[in-house]
Scaffold this motif. Structure first.
Motif, short mmCIF file in Angstrom:
data_model
loop_
_atom_site.label_atom_id
_atom_site.label_comp_id
_atom_site.label_asym_id
_atom_site.label_seq_id
_atom_site.Cartn_x
_atom_site.Cartn_y
_atom_site.Cartn_z
N GLU A 229 0.83 -1.20 0.00
CA GLU A 229 0.00 0.00 0.00
C GLU A 229 0.87 1.25 0.00
O GLU A 229 0.66 2.18 -0.79
CB GLU A 229 -0.90 -0.04 1.24
CG GLU A 229 -1.98 1.03 1.31
CD GLU A 229 -2.82 0.87 2.57
OE1 GLU A 229 -4.04 1.05 2.48
OE2 GLU A 229 -2.24 0.58 3.64
N LEU B 134 -6.02 -0.77 -1.04
CA LEU B 134 -5.64 -1.40 -2.30
C LEU B 134 -6.85 -1.91 -3.08
O LEU B 134 -7.02 -1.61 -4.26
CB LEU B 134 -4.67 -2.56 -2.06
CG LEU B 134 -3.23 -2.22 -1.72
CD1 LEU B 134 -2.42 -3.49 -1.54
CD2 LEU B 134 -2.60 -1.35 -2.78
N LEU C 233 1.09 4.10 -8.31
CA LEU C 233 0.49 2.94 -8.96
C LEU C 233 -0.81 2.54 -8.29
O LEU C 233 -0.99 2.72 -7.09
CB LEU C 233 1.45 1.75 -8.93
CG LEU C 233 2.74 1.87 -9.73
CD1 LEU C 233 3.68 0.71 -9.40
CD2 LEU C 233 2.45 1.90 -11.22
N CYS C 234 -1.70 1.99 -9.08
CA CYS C 234 -2.94 1.44 -8.55
C CYS C 234 -3.12 0.05 -9.16
O CYS C 234 -3.47 -0.07 -10.34
CB CYS C 234 -4.12 2.34 -8.88
SG CYS C 234 -5.70 1.77 -8.20
N PHE C 235 -2.87 -0.98 -8.39
CA PHE C 235 -2.93 -2.34 -8.91
C PHE C 235 -4.36 -2.85 -8.93
O PHE C 235 -5.11 -2.68 -7.96
CB PHE C 235 -2.06 -3.27 -8.07
CG PHE C 235 -0.59 -2.99 -8.19
CD1 PHE C 235 0.07 -3.22 -9.39
CD2 PHE C 235 0.13 -2.48 -7.12
CE1 PHE C 235 1.44 -2.95 -9.52
CE2 PHE C 235 1.48 -2.21 -7.23
CZ PHE C 235 2.13 -2.45 -8.44
N SER D 246 2.86 1.52 -3.34
CA SER D 246 1.97 1.91 -4.44
C SER D 246 1.75 3.42 -4.43
O SER D 246 1.77 4.07 -5.49
CB SER D 246 0.62 1.19 -4.32
OG SER D 246 0.78 -0.20 -4.39
#
Length: 374
Positions: free
Chosen positions: A198, A233, A206-208, A201
């Protein structure tokens, strides 16, 4: 959370989104080299606009490498708190978990007893010094062999208790760690890893959409799925089972997350697919060829038991169902296990090339130092 210095024990503070879980661990030992890096992983043949990233939990420490370390940080703290002078655990003959447990125990001045599962024809013979066994035996772990047939008949819990009672009768204070370190306490290892992901990211912007991991004992996927669901997340967790079938792991994972009073259903928070192929720790030539090709293409060496199988089936699924993965950002968790490659040397031999004798003419002059010729 302040993890303190390496090998130090500190009070554990859970992520804010996990404070309602119960029980919450009291302490954690700092055993792993974390946070482990996340980087782009340009595998060939990805679907359109799909980004694949990899979290390198194979880099949690050379001897302690892999996902098992995260669980052991909590389990070892509990063992020490309960006054143990030795630990017992159980696994396959090349178990990464058993090797990591043996190393962690020695770091903390505890003896380690390993029950290792092997074939009936080898159970009465010296197990050798290949891969994980070399590390375990170098650091003085006590190895007890059991046949696969005995293991299936008696079960890991009963075998662990059998050894525990024997040690107690000799005045020892053993602490039993389950297969893979997978119980509700060990699950906190990957709840904590989600906090790490978290934070990384957010730092990387980034956003998975999805998290992918191999599944062999259930503890890692329980922590990942529970943590991802509760945290910011909200990535879908996909697990590729390398032993047993998906229904077994749904049920096992349910027991682990129930043990933390989460109120969640495993089937809501995780997608499990079969990736065992020929069976646990058994590989086809195609799987090993895939591992070699990925190593050549990206420099990342996958292990043959866990991450190698997971990545192999993931890529097959991407080719067969591209719409499922198109346009997504996916994080693959590399759970370690490099030492397991040494057990596959004979199978790998025929796949290796790129060698020849260097041709040197007899008249070729010798040069020593910088430009100095004799």
């Amino acid at each position: 959370m302040d993890r303190g210095l390496f090998l130090s024990k500190v009070p554990y503070s859970p992520p804010s989104w996990a404070t309602h879980l119960d029980p919450i661990p009291c302490d954690i030992y700092s055993l792993g080299q974390v946070p482990t890096p996340i980087h782009k992983w340009n595998l060939p043949g990805l679907p359109k606009n799909t980004e694949l990233w990899i979290k390198r939990d194979d880099l949690t420490g050379m001897q302690l490498s892999g996902n098992k370390v995260r669980k052991l940080e909590f389990l070892m703290a509990d063992a020490v708190a309960k006054g143990a002078d030795c630990v017992i655990t159980i696994g396959g003959i090349q178990s990464n978990h058993c090797r990591a447990t043996a190393v962690a125990a020695k770091y903390l001045n505890l003896d380690c007893f390993l029950i290792l599962r092997t074939s009936k024809v080898l159970v009465d013979k010296d197990p050798g010094l290949t891969g994980n066994l070399l590390v375990e035996r170098l650091i003085g772990a006590n190895v007890e062999l059991v046949s696969k047939e005995e293991y299936a008949k008696i079960g890991s819990v009963a075998l662990g208790n059998l050894l525990k009672e024997r040690l107690i009768s000799k005045g020892r204070r053993p602490y039993v760690i389950p297969v893979g370190g997978s119980n509700s306490l060990g699950t906190w290892g990957y709840i904590e890893a989600i906090r790490e992901i978290e934070q990384q990211s957010q730092q990387m912007g980034l956003c998975f959409d999805d998290i992918v991991v191999a599944c062999g004992s259930g503890g890692s996927i329980a922590g990942l799925s529970l943590g991802s669901w509760l945290s910011t997340l909200k990535a879908k967790v996909h697990a590729f089972s390398v032993c047993d079938d998906p229904n077994y792991f749904y049920d096992y994972t349910q027991g682990l997350i129930d043990g933390l009073q989460s109120g969640l259903s495993s089937r809501d928070v995780i997608d499990i697919q079969d990736a065992k192929g020929l069976g646990y720790a058994m590989n086809t030539t195609e799987e090993l060829q895939f591992i070699k090709e990925i190593a050549e293409a990206t420099g990342v060496i996958l292990d043959p038991v866990y991450s190698g199988k997971a990545a192999y089936v993931l890529l097959k699924d991407m080719k067969q169902n591209p719409a499922k993965w198109e346009g997504k950002k996916i994080l693959f968790i590399h759970t370690g296990g490099l030492l397991g490659m040494y057990d596959k040397v004979e199978q790998l031999q025929s796949l290796m090339g790129k060698w020849q004798k260097l041709v040197v003419e007899e008249s070729f002059p010798r040069i020593d130092g910088i430009g100095k010729m004799f």
